[in-house]
Write a protein that holds these residues in place. Structure first.
Motif, PDB file in Angstrom:
ATOM      1  N   SER A   1      -3.999  -0.275   6.431  1.00 24.02           N
ATOM      2  CA  SER A   1      -4.782  -1.309   7.111  1.00 24.02           C
ATOM      3  C   SER A   1      -5.537  -2.127   6.086  1.00 24.02           C
ATOM      4  CB  SER A   1      -5.764  -0.647   8.078  1.00 24.02           C
ATOM      5  OG  SER A   1      -6.717  -1.596   8.459  1.00 24.02           O
ATOM      6  N   PRO A   2      -5.312  -3.426   6.036  1.00 28.54           N
ATOM      7  CA  PRO A   2      -5.971  -4.225   5.032  1.00 28.54           C
ATOM      8  C   PRO A   2      -7.448  -4.445   5.348  1.00 28.54           C
ATOM      9  CG  PRO A   2      -4.619  -5.622   6.426  1.00 28.54           C
ATOM     10  CD  PRO A   2      -4.408  -4.229   6.873  1.00 28.54           C
TER      11      PRO A   2
ATOM     12  N   THR B   1      -4.608  -2.314   0.549  1.00 22.13           N
ATOM     13  CA  THR B   1      -3.982  -2.949  -0.605  1.00 22.13           C
ATOM     14  C   THR B   1      -4.268  -4.438  -0.503  1.00 22.13           C
ATOM     15  OG1 THR B   1      -2.249  -1.310  -0.615  1.00 22.13           O
ATOM     16  CG2 THR B   1      -1.821  -3.338  -1.803  1.00 22.13           C
ATOM     17  N   THR B   2      -4.830  -5.013  -1.490  1.00 26.05           N
ATOM     18  CA  THR B   2      -5.143  -6.439  -1.419  1.00 26.05           C
ATOM     19  C   THR B   2      -4.524  -7.148  -2.603  1.00 26.05           C
ATOM     20  OG1 THR B   2      -7.168  -6.050  -2.614  1.00 26.05           O
ATOM     21  CG2 THR B   2      -7.346  -6.159  -0.235  1.00 26.05           C
TER      22      THR B   2
ATOM     23  N   ILE C   1      -4.093  -4.578  -5.622  1.00 21.31           N
ATOM     24  CA  ILE C   1      -4.937  -3.441  -5.990  1.00 21.31           C
ATOM     25  C   ILE C   1      -5.028  -2.500  -4.802  1.00 21.31           C
ATOM     26  CG2 ILE C   1      -7.264  -2.722  -6.689  1.00 21.31           C
ATOM     27  CD1 ILE C   1      -7.564  -5.640  -7.785  1.00 21.31           C
ATOM     28  N   ARG C   2      -4.672  -1.245  -5.048  1.00 22.64           N
ATOM     29  CA  ARG C   2      -4.823  -0.245  -3.994  1.00 22.64           C
ATOM     30  C   ARG C   2      -6.234   0.316  -4.107  1.00 22.64           C
ATOM     31  NH1 ARG C   2      -2.401   5.486  -4.694  1.00 22.64           N
ATOM     32  NH2 ARG C   2      -3.368   6.583  -2.941  1.00 22.64           N
ATOM     33  N   ARG C   3      -7.022   0.051  -3.102  1.00 20.18           N
ATOM     34  CA  ARG C   3      -8.435   0.465  -3.178  1.00 20.18           C
ATOM     35  C   ARG C   3      -8.572   1.954  -2.952  1.00 20.18           C
ATOM     36  NH1 ARG C   3     -10.717  -4.578  -0.847  1.00 20.18           N
ATOM     37  NH2 ARG C   3     -10.966  -5.866  -2.695  1.00 20.18           N
TER      38      ARG C   3
ATOM     39  N   HIS D   1       0.831  -1.198   0.000  1.00 22.58           N
ATOM     40  CA  HIS D   1       0.000   0.000   0.000  1.00 22.58           C
ATOM     41  C   HIS D   1       0.868   1.252   0.000  1.00 22.58           C
ATOM     42  CE1 HIS D   1      -3.493   2.477   0.876  1.00 22.58           C
ATOM     43  NE2 HIS D   1      -2.728   3.116   1.748  1.00 22.58           N
ATOM     44  N   THR D   2       1.891   1.239   0.870  1.00 23.22           N
ATOM     45  CA  THR D   2       2.791   2.397   0.954  1.00 23.22           C
ATOM     46  C   THR D   2       3.491   2.630  -0.385  1.00 23.22           C
ATOM     47  OG1 THR D   2       3.179   1.757   3.229  1.00 23.22           O
ATOM     48  CG2 THR D   2       4.694   3.364   2.325  1.00 23.22           C
TER      49      THR D   2
END
Ligand code: SF4
Length: 358
Positions: A340-341, A350-351, A324-326, A305-306
């Motif tokens: 935070s997932p 980010t998943t 995928i960064r939501r 994510h970062t």
């Protein structure tokens, strides 16, 4: 059909905690090892009974036992007050009545012994400064409550200035509060016993906290509290009559001395032990791995994510998946939880999804 004994508060509480333990104690008559704190409590109670005896007032009715004066006895001079014990006499009595069993060591016993002297001397000062007006001490009272025989030893029953009664219970344990006096079911049962044995109303219930030096008072239990208590006593009586003695594991197991007889604590048969132990150990190992994987998964998601944020991208492809960064979906004004997932589905995360469609 089981025979219903006359139930004491301690029996009722024991059955409600674990019917099997009740059976071990009261049907099988198995004994438990003596405990120092019980011996201590017994000694202090015996001394207080002697100490308070000279203060006992005559009453209009005798409930039984020798620790109470009737009006007739008083009129005949047999109930005439005698002088209460002085502090030295009380301490000599304390030494004479001392129950020396169940203490963990001589030092443990000496600690209790010194504690007893301190709290008895304090209580002696209190009652000689403000003499109480007991009508009975250590009164053994019985009644039949809606067909259920109950009994109890009430530490003390005092006459109040308005002509009613105060029911008192001495406590030698630590950490009592006024809430204990308000909620004690033991005092509720004693109220019932006293109301059915004396022609005066119960106006107060009280715990005498001997360690804390306080007198914790409560109003008598209202009808609905007594109805709830009666319900519990009824459940105990029904269980005993129906011979229901199922083990009920819980907090009392820690101090239960019958674990070796209890099916809940039965040992695994020797022939099965090794195979089952291997299975249990493998299970524990897998739980460790599961915990470790969970932590690694969260930390990888945070890093991805970062990185996606740093690069200003929303999709990072890999050979076996697609990260995928939501988009942020949190409500306006809510603080973000970067990386935070799973922040309740509102924070960006980010998943890694399934393999990217080609
Ligand atoms: S070990 Fe626990 S469940 Fe078994 S008899 Fe004692 S209190 Fe009951």
């Amino acid at each position: 059909m089981g025979t219903l004994p006359t139930l004491s508060y301690s029996q009722i509480r024991t059955y409600l905690e674990c019917p099997l333990r009740w059976k071990f104690l009261y049907i099988d008559r198995l004994s438990e090892a003596p405990r120092g704190y019980f011996s201590f409590g017994r000694t202090v109670h015996s001394v207080l009974e002697e100490l308070l005896q000279p203060f006992v007032q005559p009453t209009a009715r005798r409930a039984g036992g020798s620790t109470q004066f009737t009006l007739e006895e008083f009129g005949a001079g047999r109930g005439s007050p005698r002088a209460p014990l002085d502090p030295e006499g009380m301490l000599a009595l304390y030494d004479r009545l001392w129950v020396s069993e169940g203490y963990e060591s001589p030092e443990d016993e000496e600690r209790y012994r010194a504690l007893g002297r301190t709290l008895l001397l304090r209580y002696h000062r209190e009652i000689t400064t403000q003499p109480p007006t007991p009508v009975a001490v250590e009164a053994h009272l019985e009644t039949t409550w809606d067909g259920i025989p109950v009994h109890g030893y009430v530490d003390r029953i005092d006459l109040t200035p308005s002509g009613g009664l105060e029911v008192l219970d001495y406590k030698t344990g630590r950490g009592l509060t006024s809430r204990d006096a308000l909620t004690s079911e033991q005092l509720g049962l004693y109220q019932v016993l006293v109301e059915r044995n004396y022609p005066y109303p119960v106006e107060r219930l009280a715990l005498i906290d001997l360690r804390g030096g306080s007198h914790l008072v409560s109003p008598p239990r209202p009808a609905e509290a007594l109805a709830a208590l009666r319900q519990s006593v009824g459940e105990v009586a029904d269980g005993i009559r129906d011979e229901e003695y199922a083990p009920t594991p819980g907090r009392p197991c820690a101090r239960c001395e019958f674990q070796d007889r209890c099916p809940e604590f039965r040992e695994v048969p020797a022939g099965e032990r090794a195979a089952l132990a291997t299975l249990v150990d493998r299970f524990a190992e897998l739980r460790e791995v599961e915990r470790g994987l969970g932590e690694e998964l969260a930390s990888t998601a945070r890093t991805l994510h970062t990185e996606a944020e740093r690069l200003g991208v929303h999709r990072i492809p890999g050979a076996r998946g697609l990260a995928i960064r939501r988009r942020e979906t949190r409500p306006r004004g809510a603080s973000s939880t970067p990386g935070s997932p799973s922040a309740g589905g509102v924070a960006a995360g980010t998943t890694c999804g399934s393999p990217a469609p080609s």
